[in-house]
Design a protein around this motif. Structure first.
Motif, PDB file in Angstrom:
ATOM      1  N   THR A   1       0.844  -1.195   0.000  1.00  0.00           N
ATOM      2  CA  THR A   1       0.000   0.000   0.000  1.00  0.00           C
ATOM      3  C   THR A   1       0.878   1.242   0.000  1.00  0.00           C
ATOM      4  O   THR A   1       0.679   2.167  -0.787  1.00  0.00           O
ATOM      5  CB  THR A   1      -0.898   0.025   1.256  1.00  0.00           C
TER       6      THR A   1
ATOM      7  N   LYS B   1      -4.059   5.553   3.371  1.00  0.00           N
ATOM      8  CA  LYS B   1      -3.583   5.478   1.993  1.00  0.00           C
ATOM      9  C   LYS B   1      -4.602   4.757   1.103  1.00  0.00           C
ATOM     10  O   LYS B   1      -4.885   5.185  -0.022  1.00  0.00           O
ATOM     11  CB  LYS B   1      -2.239   4.747   1.950  1.00  0.00           C
ATOM     12  N   ILE B   2      -5.166   3.665   1.611  1.00  0.00           N
ATOM     13  CA  ILE B   2      -6.193   2.938   0.857  1.00  0.00           C
ATOM     14  C   ILE B   2      -7.411   3.835   0.629  1.00  0.00           C
ATOM     15  O   ILE B   2      -7.958   3.902  -0.478  1.00  0.00           O
ATOM     16  CB  ILE B   2      -6.598   1.643   1.586  1.00  0.00           C
TER      17      ILE B   2
ATOM     18  N   ASP C   1       2.627  -4.925   3.350  1.00  0.00           N
ATOM     19  CA  ASP C   1       3.024  -3.845   4.258  1.00  0.00           C
ATOM     20  C   ASP C   1       3.341  -4.396   5.647  1.00  0.00           C
ATOM     21  O   ASP C   1       4.137  -3.815   6.383  1.00  0.00           O
ATOM     22  CB  ASP C   1       1.900  -2.812   4.371  1.00  0.00           C
TER      23      ASP C   1
ATOM     24  N   LEU D   1       0.330   0.804  -4.375  1.00  0.00           N
ATOM     25  CA  LEU D   1      -1.034   1.169  -4.770  1.00  0.00           C
ATOM     26  C   LEU D   1      -1.076   2.448  -5.597  1.00  0.00           C
ATOM     27  O   LEU D   1      -1.736   2.507  -6.643  1.00  0.00           O
ATOM     28  CB  LEU D   1      -1.905   1.294  -3.513  1.00  0.00           C
TER      29      LEU D   1
ATOM     30  N   ILE E   1      -1.730   3.020   6.740  1.00  0.00           N
ATOM     31  CA  ILE E   1      -2.038   2.159   5.602  1.00  0.00           C
ATOM     32  C   ILE E   1      -3.503   2.317   5.189  1.00  0.00           C
ATOM     33  O   ILE E   1      -3.829   2.424   4.007  1.00  0.00           O
ATOM     34  CB  ILE E   1      -1.692   0.693   5.941  1.00  0.00           C
TER      35      ILE E   1
ATOM     36  N   PHE F   1      -4.989  -5.023  -0.058  1.00  0.00           N
ATOM     37  CA  PHE F   1      -3.753  -4.294   0.177  1.00  0.00           C
ATOM     38  C   PHE F   1      -3.477  -4.302   1.674  1.00  0.00           C
ATOM     39  O   PHE F   1      -4.391  -4.161   2.480  1.00  0.00           O
ATOM     40  CB  PHE F   1      -3.861  -2.852  -0.327  1.00  0.00           C
TER      41      PHE F   1
ATOM     42  N   GLY G   1      -7.666  -4.416  -4.066  1.00  0.00           N
ATOM     43  CA  GLY G   1      -7.063  -5.148  -2.966  1.00  0.00           C
ATOM     44  C   GLY G   1      -7.225  -6.648  -3.128  1.00  0.00           C
ATOM     45  O   GLY G   1      -7.749  -7.127  -4.151  1.00  0.00           O
TER      46      GLY G   1
END
Length: 362
Positions: free
Chosen positions: A111, A193-194, A169, A132, A190, A165, A163
């Protein structure tokens, strides 16, 4: 009268095949759980160093390695088959036609960008450049060839799978020696970010979006072998490692909250949370319910070694490893990825809503 009869036959056919719902295309983003060959698009096919690009990967369905990290198809393949679309070509395939779908997913994808891992002393743990944000850039580069100047309306009627995702990570710091307490502090970043990436895709025109959570990593033979414990209290009732599954659950709880927030913000967008965790845990608990026989035992591994048939130095595709004769009875293919049969069951769970809220099929 004849026209009415033809219409009835057509409607019966649609009901029988479950294809009343039509999409222009499917566009997928992710990591090795959904990659369909982005590291294998060169003239020589999969590079020799890529273990997952060697036999017996791909043997069940394709008869050869395709860059998919399983014995056959992955979830997005089964979704494409259901909606009578071509199997998604990897976006890196030169000269590909991506109007009916494209797969930006790539093995090892994270991600977070490389700078995030470098700032935590984990730069050496990240080995490809397909996080991503970069995958979304790849998709944007394809858009002119997909939909020209009228992308909004075309993408409004396409299915997006974003995903899972997060898996890599967490793999990077955990395998790199970071403590669980520190790794948990990464989770909100994370999820942010998604969330921002989903906003970007919605802005481009995505309306039907499936957002899978991460899998129960404590149930995978890779983790079970590398992090064994002498204490029964460290395992749950189905034999999975609690601390690693708690990390997955924390990620998924925050992701569900983020998806809920986006639903409130974007009333016209259909955001579907796919519960990878719950379904895989149920498959470990009761494989027979899904037509399987083995829950935690690896199909392609090191010749029967250990409780899980897994040896990190003789993984599937390496010397010393071999595949079982009945992959259709196994949940786990190689220690961290599922089998063709398992992915088929997962796709069914997402389509009918058993493990997806709401289900993909309206």
């Amino acid at each position: 009268m004849l026209r009415a009869a033809v219409l009835i036959v057509f409607l019966l056919s649609v009901a029988r095949h479950g294809c009343s719902q039509i999409y222009n295309a499917i566009y997928s983003f992710g990591d090795s759980i959904s990659d369909t060959g982005n590291l294998c698009t060169g003239s020589g096919g999969c590079p020799s160093w890529l273990t997952t690009g060697q036999p017996p990967y791909g043997n069940t369905h394709f008869g050869r390695p395709t860059g998919r990290c399983t014995d056959g198809r992955v979830v997005v393949d089964f979704l494409a088959e259901h909606f009578r679309l071509p199997l998604l070509p990897p976006s890196k395939a030169s000269g590909g036609d991506f109007k009916k779908g494209a797969n930006m997913a790539i093995i090892g994808a994270t991600t977070m960008d490389f700078d995030f891992f470098q700032s935590h002393g984990l730069g050496n743990s990240i080995w490809n450049n397909g996080p991503l944000g970069t995958q979304i850039q790849w998709f944007q580069q394809l858009m002119p060839s997909i939909c020209g100047s009228d992308c909004k309306s075309y993408l409004n009627n396409s299915l997006f799978i974003v995903g899972e995702f997060g898996g890599n990570d967490y793999n990077a710091p955990l395998f790199g020696g970071k403590g669980m307490a520190e790794v948990r502090t990464y989770v909100p970043q994370i999820i942010d970010k998604i969330t921002n990436s989903l906003e970007a895709l919605i802005e481009l025109g995505a309306v039907d979006v499936v957002v899978p959570g991460v899998l129960p990593i404590g149930c995978f033979p890779l983790y079970l072998t590398l992090y064994p414990s002498s204490s029964k209290d460290d395992y749950d009732e189905i034999g999975c490692l609690k601390s690693f599954n708690n990390l997955s659950s924390y990620h998924n709880d925050l992701l569900k909250q983020a998806v809920s927030g986006l639903r409130s913000k974007h009333a016209g967008v259909r955001l579907m949370y796919a519960d990878f965790y719950a379904q895989v845990a149920d498959m470990v608990r009761s494989p027979e319910t899904f037509g399987l026989k083995y829950g935690l035992r690896v199909c392609c591994g090191a010749g029967g070694q250990g409780s899980y048939n897994y040896n990190n130095r003789a993984r599937c595709g390496m010397t010393g490893a071999s595949a079982c004769a009945d992959p259709e009875k196994h949940l786990v293919w190689d220690g961290i990825h599922l089998t063709d049969a398992a992915y088929h069951a997962v796709a069914d769970g997402w389509l009918n809503g058993t493990y997806c809220t709401p289900g993909i099929l309206r």
